[in-house]
Design a protein around this motif. Structure first.
Motif, PDB file in Angstrom:
ATOM      1  N   GLN A  68     -13.590  10.582   3.444  1.00 40.07           N
ATOM      2  CA  GLN A  68     -12.222  11.085   3.312  1.00 40.07           C
ATOM      3  C   GLN A  68     -11.526  10.535   2.075  1.00 40.07           C
ATOM      4  OE1 GLN A  68     -13.372  10.046   6.305  1.00 40.07           O
ATOM      5  NE2 GLN A  68     -13.272  11.902   7.524  1.00 40.07           N
TER       6      GLN A  68
ATOM      7  N   GLU B  79     -15.151   2.990   8.629  1.00 37.28           N
ATOM      8  CA  GLU B  79     -15.175   2.556   7.222  1.00 37.28           C
ATOM      9  C   GLU B  79     -16.059   1.327   7.038  1.00 37.28           C
ATOM     10  OE1 GLU B  79     -14.183   3.508   4.390  1.00 37.28           O
ATOM     11  OE2 GLU B  79     -12.492   4.871   4.588  1.00 37.28           O
TER      12      GLU B  79
ATOM     13  N   LEU C 225      -5.884   8.169   0.069  1.00 36.50           N
ATOM     14  CA  LEU C 225      -5.890   7.104   1.071  1.00 36.50           C
ATOM     15  C   LEU C 225      -5.029   7.397   2.306  1.00 36.50           C
ATOM     16  CD1 LEU C 225      -6.074   3.873  -1.053  1.00 36.50           C
ATOM     17  CD2 LEU C 225      -7.853   4.994   0.219  1.00 36.50           C
ATOM     18  N   PRO C 226      -3.800   7.903   2.141  1.00 40.47           N
ATOM     19  CA  PRO C 226      -3.015   8.202   3.351  1.00 40.47           C
ATOM     20  C   PRO C 226      -3.707   9.228   4.244  1.00 40.47           C
ATOM     21  CG  PRO C 226      -1.690   8.510   1.360  1.00 40.47           C
ATOM     22  CD  PRO C 226      -3.061   8.169   0.910  1.00 40.47           C
ATOM     23  N   TYR C 227      -4.334  10.208   3.597  1.00 36.80           N
ATOM     24  CA  TYR C 227      -5.073  11.244   4.327  1.00 36.80           C
ATOM     25  C   TYR C 227      -6.227  10.616   5.095  1.00 36.80           C
ATOM     26  CZ  TYR C 227      -8.661  14.803   4.870  1.00 36.80           C
ATOM     27  OH  TYR C 227      -9.655  15.601   5.369  1.00 36.80           O
ATOM     28  N   SER C 228      -6.968   9.772   4.400  1.00 34.15           N
ATOM     29  CA  SER C 228      -8.138   9.147   5.011  1.00 34.15           C
ATOM     30  C   SER C 228      -7.746   8.331   6.238  1.00 34.15           C
ATOM     31  CB  SER C 228      -8.806   8.272   3.956  1.00 34.15           C
ATOM     32  OG  SER C 228      -9.638   7.342   4.534  1.00 34.15           O
ATOM     33  N   LYS C 229      -6.667   7.564   6.066  1.00 38.75           N
ATOM     34  CA  LYS C 229      -6.188   6.726   7.173  1.00 38.75           C
ATOM     35  C   LYS C 229      -5.822   7.584   8.381  1.00 38.75           C
ATOM     36  CE  LYS C 229      -3.832   2.415   6.506  1.00 38.75           C
ATOM     37  NZ  LYS C 229      -2.567   1.794   6.219  1.00 38.75           N
ATOM     38  N   ALA C 230      -5.056   8.642   8.116  1.00 37.81           N
ATOM     39  CA  ALA C 230      -4.574   9.489   9.203  1.00 37.81           C
ATOM     40  C   ALA C 230      -5.730  10.169   9.916  1.00 37.81           C
ATOM     41  CB  ALA C 230      -3.602  10.526   8.649  1.00 37.81           C
ATOM     42  N   VAL C 231      -6.678  10.708   9.148  1.00 40.85           N
ATOM     43  CA  VAL C 231      -7.783  11.449   9.758  1.00 40.85           C
ATOM     44  C   VAL C 231      -8.670  10.525  10.588  1.00 40.85           C
ATOM     45  CG1 VAL C 231      -9.917  12.675   9.236  1.00 40.85           C
ATOM     46  CG2 VAL C 231      -7.824  13.313   8.095  1.00 40.85           C
ATOM     47  N   LEU C 232      -8.963   9.340  10.037  1.00 40.42           N
ATOM     48  CA  LEU C 232      -9.828   8.428  10.787  1.00 40.42           C
ATOM     49  C   LEU C 232      -9.147   7.942  12.062  1.00 40.42           C
ATOM     50  CD1 LEU C 232     -11.609   6.465   7.965  1.00 40.42           C
ATOM     51  CD2 LEU C 232     -12.553   8.167   9.487  1.00 40.42           C
TER      52      LEU C 232
ATOM     53  N   MET D  43      -7.413   9.884  13.897  1.00 38.57           N
ATOM     54  CA  MET D  43      -7.485  10.989  14.856  1.00 38.57           C
ATOM     55  C   MET D  43      -8.877  11.124  15.468  1.00 38.57           C
ATOM     56  SD  MET D  43      -5.576  13.975  12.836  1.00 38.57           S
ATOM     57  CE  MET D  43      -4.054  13.691  11.970  1.00 38.57           C
ATOM     58  N   LEU D  44      -9.901  10.548  14.811  1.00 40.99           N
ATOM     59  CA  LEU D  44     -11.281  10.791  15.228  1.00 40.99           C
ATOM     60  C   LEU D  44     -11.847   9.593  15.984  1.00 40.99           C
ATOM     61  CD1 LEU D  44     -12.548  12.216  11.844  1.00 40.99           C
ATOM     62  CD2 LEU D  44     -12.146  13.522  13.904  1.00 40.99           C
TER      63      LEU D  44
ATOM     64  N   PRO E 178     -18.278  10.843  17.663  1.00 44.59           N
ATOM     65  CA  PRO E 178     -17.732   9.810  16.768  1.00 44.59           C
ATOM     66  C   PRO E 178     -18.258   9.943  15.336  1.00 44.59           C
ATOM     67  CG  PRO E 178     -18.591   8.836  18.773  1.00 44.59           C
ATOM     68  CD  PRO E 178     -18.985  10.263  18.794  1.00 44.59           C
ATOM     69  N   VAL E 179     -17.438   9.512  14.398  1.00 41.02           N
ATOM     70  CA  VAL E 179     -17.858   9.434  13.001  1.00 41.02           C
ATOM     71  C   VAL E 179     -18.046   7.962  12.647  1.00 41.02           C
ATOM     72  CG1 VAL E 179     -16.666  11.535  12.355  1.00 41.02           C
ATOM     73  CG2 VAL E 179     -15.483   9.367  12.154  1.00 41.02           C
ATOM     74  N   LEU E 180     -18.664   7.704  11.514  1.00 46.51           N
ATOM     75  CA  LEU E 180     -18.881   6.321  11.086  1.00 46.51           C
ATOM     76  C   LEU E 180     -17.546   5.703  10.684  1.00 46.51           C
ATOM     77  CD1 LEU E 180     -21.956   6.823   8.764  1.00 46.51           C
ATOM     78  CD2 LEU E 180     -21.973   6.096  11.115  1.00 46.51           C
TER      79      LEU E 180
ATOM     80  N   ARG F 167     -21.492  16.910  13.554  1.00 44.64           N
ATOM     81  CA  ARG F 167     -22.470  15.930  13.098  1.00 44.64           C
ATOM     82  C   ARG F 167     -23.310  16.389  11.920  1.00 44.64           C
ATOM     83  NH1 ARG F 167     -23.788  11.663  16.914  1.00 44.64           N
ATOM     84  NH2 ARG F 167     -21.858  10.490  16.863  1.00 44.64           N
TER      85      ARG F 167
ATOM     86  N   TYR G 179       0.837  -1.202   0.000  1.00 42.97           N
ATOM     87  CA  TYR G 179       0.000   0.000   0.000  1.00 42.97           C
ATOM     88  C   TYR G 179       0.873   1.253   0.000  1.00 42.97           C
ATOM     89  CZ  TYR G 179      -2.385   3.753   2.484  1.00 42.97           C
ATOM     90  OH  TYR G 179      -2.840   4.964   2.889  1.00 42.97           O
TER      91      TYR G 179
ATOM     92  N   TRP H 288       3.477  11.027   2.458  1.00 42.81           N
ATOM     93  CA  TRP H 288       2.567  11.976   3.109  1.00 42.81           C
ATOM     94  C   TRP H 288       2.413  11.651   4.589  1.00 42.81           C
ATOM     95  CZ3 TRP H 288      -1.894  12.124   5.899  1.00 42.81           C
ATOM     96  CH2 TRP H 288      -2.587  13.342   5.920  1.00 42.81           C
TER      97      TRP H 288
END
Lengths: 411, 280
Positions: free
Chosen positions: A371, B46, B99-106, B108-109, B42-44, A365, A334, A351
């Motif tokens: 993302q 994946e 994808l790297p962004y998504s991983k990092a942000v999720l 953190m939340l 919380p967010v949903l 909310r 990956y 990144w």
């Protein structure tokens, strides 16, 4: 609106909508409003402090027209209660002297006054900032103006577009990665140091005698060096080490971990004494590791050499370790595909999120964010509900109250 | 809800054993220490998003049903499906995702995990609700306090209370997003048999479908009434209008075109040109 002079002043702390260390400091230093002065002064200060954060890019006159004194709110309902009572039970017996039920808990207060700035949350630039696609509202605004943002699939160059419930907005993923990633340029000091180092390296290279032919003795030495040098040994051992480290961070059982820890310890010791390291030690360590790997790769109990070596792992553990290794492999693949080093990117590669981002990371909310594709849907207007206000504001309840009263225009 | 989420989180951490940090407290989830009324909610996760998408797009469940099953509000279910659909399209087109962004942000939340009922360890576990699905919007008419004298002998219900505030204000039972839940519960309380309740539910479902079909038909009829002339770059769409739409004074809202004595103000100073609505 132009960025004001001394945007982040340390003398007069102002909280801004960005992910900077200055904002973090100002949030930490924020205090309750001083209530010992005239009402007008209190309101003025509350307005000044909160407007520096909310819609700082909007002119005051525009905000005044945007301000609404009606604040959206909801109350969560219990369908079971609604089904079993028709509402008359609330007043039942009151006329006959029945007092209200003391066991019933009062519902929590609805913090309406923290919602003063809810119309600003409807703005496209603010919504982009709130969905964590930009590191500040000003940056989000720039993205919109530069045509990197689509609303419902159409390019919208207006940062002041007020989102309607159900609107989907998308930001270019490259822009988002740039905004939220660590910056590429280093600090002035780091740049100077690297320049000095580079210059020094250049000097030594020029000082080296270049066109000399290697002597026979040197050649002979090279011939001899078919075995790895100490540096090579060290790097390869470090590689093994990181491998083991990565395996350890994934889910494993305690026993396997112990084994791996021992192994890691031995590698560590070897690295500490790397000058004394010989190819044999490496080969043995490598052999150990590959043996472990083989054990894992062997499909439950078929190819495992059961006769000569004692079975290191049970079948269950083997499956687990295999899974861990697969995960490791997947991650490596990956990274190679999605997060590789690329000098052409405007952000640091591979990144990683920028500094201080996690302190500001929350998604309210009223937004639903995906993302992966850097898109979000504005579900509804932000609402106040018992005990909770959805407008993210760093100020205390009193400040919100005072600011709301300022904009009621009865001062 | 929060307790179960924490429990799930702790179990996850225990699996990873040397997770160095303890699970976050409510204090940690408050990004602004001065504001006690705002929390990072919380967010949903994946997996949950994927499950919702599969339930609606693949199994063909209605949005309302998926909303009740997963404890996610109606709008959010719709949004998740829409976004997932777009994501699948991107994957099919081979577009680069963040994808790297998504991983990092999720990471953190805080997240609402998905309890996969197909797994053996999740047998008998209910899904963790993400948010309250029956939020009643506070109607502006109900903001003021009313003093209505009522006879003691009278059964003063929610319906009457609604009428007291405003004549056409419906009771809460009909204004919440899931009135069918109230209906089902009422039938249960009335002691109806399972078959009877099933029959009533099917009847209601059929009525809803009928209504939806009628709406769809109306939209189609409206589209059919437009005359479209395709051109190289743009399509010209003609709509039937009547001169009478302008009304007696020529200022009717439906009137089209330039009308004598009615100045266009779009070039005037201060006229806002930002669109107020963008069709999907």
């Amino acid at each position: 609106m132009r960025k004001p002079h001394r945007y982040h002043s340390l003398k007069k702390l102002k909280i801004r909508q960005d992910w900077s260390r200055w904002s973090l400091y100002s949030i930490a230093k924020l205090q309750r409003p001083n209530l010992g002065r005239t009402y007008f002064q209190q309101k003025w200060d509350a307005k000044a402090a909160s407007r520096a954060y909310h819609g700082e890019v909007i002119r005051e006159k525009k905000w005044k027209r945007l301000f609404k004194r009606s604040i959206p709110a909801v109350v969560p309902m219990d369908h079971k209660y609604l089904a079993r009572h028709d509402g008359s039970e609330q007043a039942a017996g009151r006329g006959a002297g029945a007092d209200r039920n003391e066991e019933q808990k009062d519902p929590q207060m609805t913090p309406y006054m923290q919602m003063t700035y809810w119309p600003i949350e409807r703005r496209l630039d603010t919504a982009i900032f709130r969905s964590l696609f930009a590191s500040s509202v000003r940056q989000a605004r720039q993205f919109v103006v530069h045509g990197m943002v689509k609303v419902n699939g159409k390019k919208v160059p207006y940062p002041g577009y007020l989102l309607n419930p159900g609107d989907m907005f998308q930001v270019e993923p490259e822009a988002v990665m740039f905004a939220t990633g660590a910056p590429k340029t280093r600090s002035a000091v780091a740049r100077r140091i690297s320049a000095e180092k580079k210059a020094a390296r250049g000097e030594t290279r020029t000082n080296e005698p270049k066109d000399q032919e290697p002597s026979i003795a040197e050649l002979a030495a090279k011939e001899k060096r078919a075995e790895p040098t100490h540096t090579e040994l060290k790097t390869s051992m470090q590689e093994i080490m990181t491998n083991v480290d990565e395996v350890l961070t994934t889910e494993l059982k305690a026993k396997d971990k112990q084994k791996f820890r021992e192994f890691r310890l031995s590698v560590k010791k070897a690295i500490a004494k790397w000058k004394a390291a010989s190819p044999e030690t490496l080969s043995t360590l490598d052999a150990q590791f590959s043996f472990l790997k083989e054990q894992l790769a062997a499909k439950t109990g078929t190819a495992a050499p059961s006769g000569d070596a004692e079975p290191l792992f049970s079948e269950e553990d083997q499956a687990k370790l295999k899974k861990a290794f697969d995960k490791l492999k997947e991650k490596a693949e990956y990274d190679a595909q999605w997060n590789k080093r690329d000098a052409n990117k405007p952000y640091l590669t591979p990144w990683r999120p920028r500094d201080y981002m996690s302190a500001f990371a929350f998604i309210p909310r009223y937004l639903e964010v995906n993302q992966n594709i850097c898109a979000a849907v504005y579900l509804r207007h932000p609402v106040a509900r018992p005990g909770l206000a959805e407008v993210p504001t760093p100020f205390s309840y009193e400040t919100g109250q005072l600011a709301f009263n300022w904009y009621l225009r009865r001062r | 809800m929060a307790a179960r989420r924490d429990e799930e989180k702790r179990a996850q951490d225990a699996k990873e054993e040397d997770a160095s940090l303890p699970p976050e407290t409510t204090e940690d989830l408050r990004p602004f220490p001065m504001n006690r009324h705002f929390r990072s909610q919380p967010v949903l996760s994946e997996q949950l998003r994927e499950a919702i998408y599969n339930r609606v797009a693949k199994d063909g469940a209605t949005v309302a049903l998926a909303s009740v099953e997963f404890g996610v509000s109606n709008e959010r279910v719709g949004a998740v499906v829409r976004l997932k659909q777009l994501e699948k399209e991107w994957v099919a087109q081979g577009k680069t995702m963040a994808l790297p962004y998504s991983k990092a942000v999720l990471n953190m939340l805080p997240q609402t995990p998905y309890i996969d009922p197909s797994l053996p360890e999740n047998r008998g576990k209910r899904p963790i609700p993400h948010e309250s699905i029956n939020d009643l919007i506070v109607h502006p008419a109900t903001r003021q306090q009313l003093f209505v004298p009522v006879a003691e002998s009278r059964q003063f219900t929610r319906v009457d209370a609604g009428k007291a505030f405003q004549n056409d204000l419906l009771p809460a039972d009909d204004r919440i997003p899931h009135p069918e839940l109230v209906q089902a519960e009422r039938e249960l309380a009335a002691g109806l048999s399972h078959e009877e309740r099933l029959r009533l539910a099917e009847k209601r479902f059929a009525a809803i479908q009928e209504k939806k079909k009628a709406e769809e038909a109306q939209i189609q009829a409206e589209l059919a009434s437009l005359k479209t002339v395709p051109k190289r770059r743009w399509d010209f769409v003609f709509q039937d209008v009547s001169v009478e739409h302008a009304g007696k004074d020529g200022r009717g809202l439906k009137g089209v075109g330039w009308r004598y004595g009615f100045p266009h103000e779009d070039r005037k100073k201060g006229q806002v040109k930002i669109p107020t609505k963008i069709e999907a």
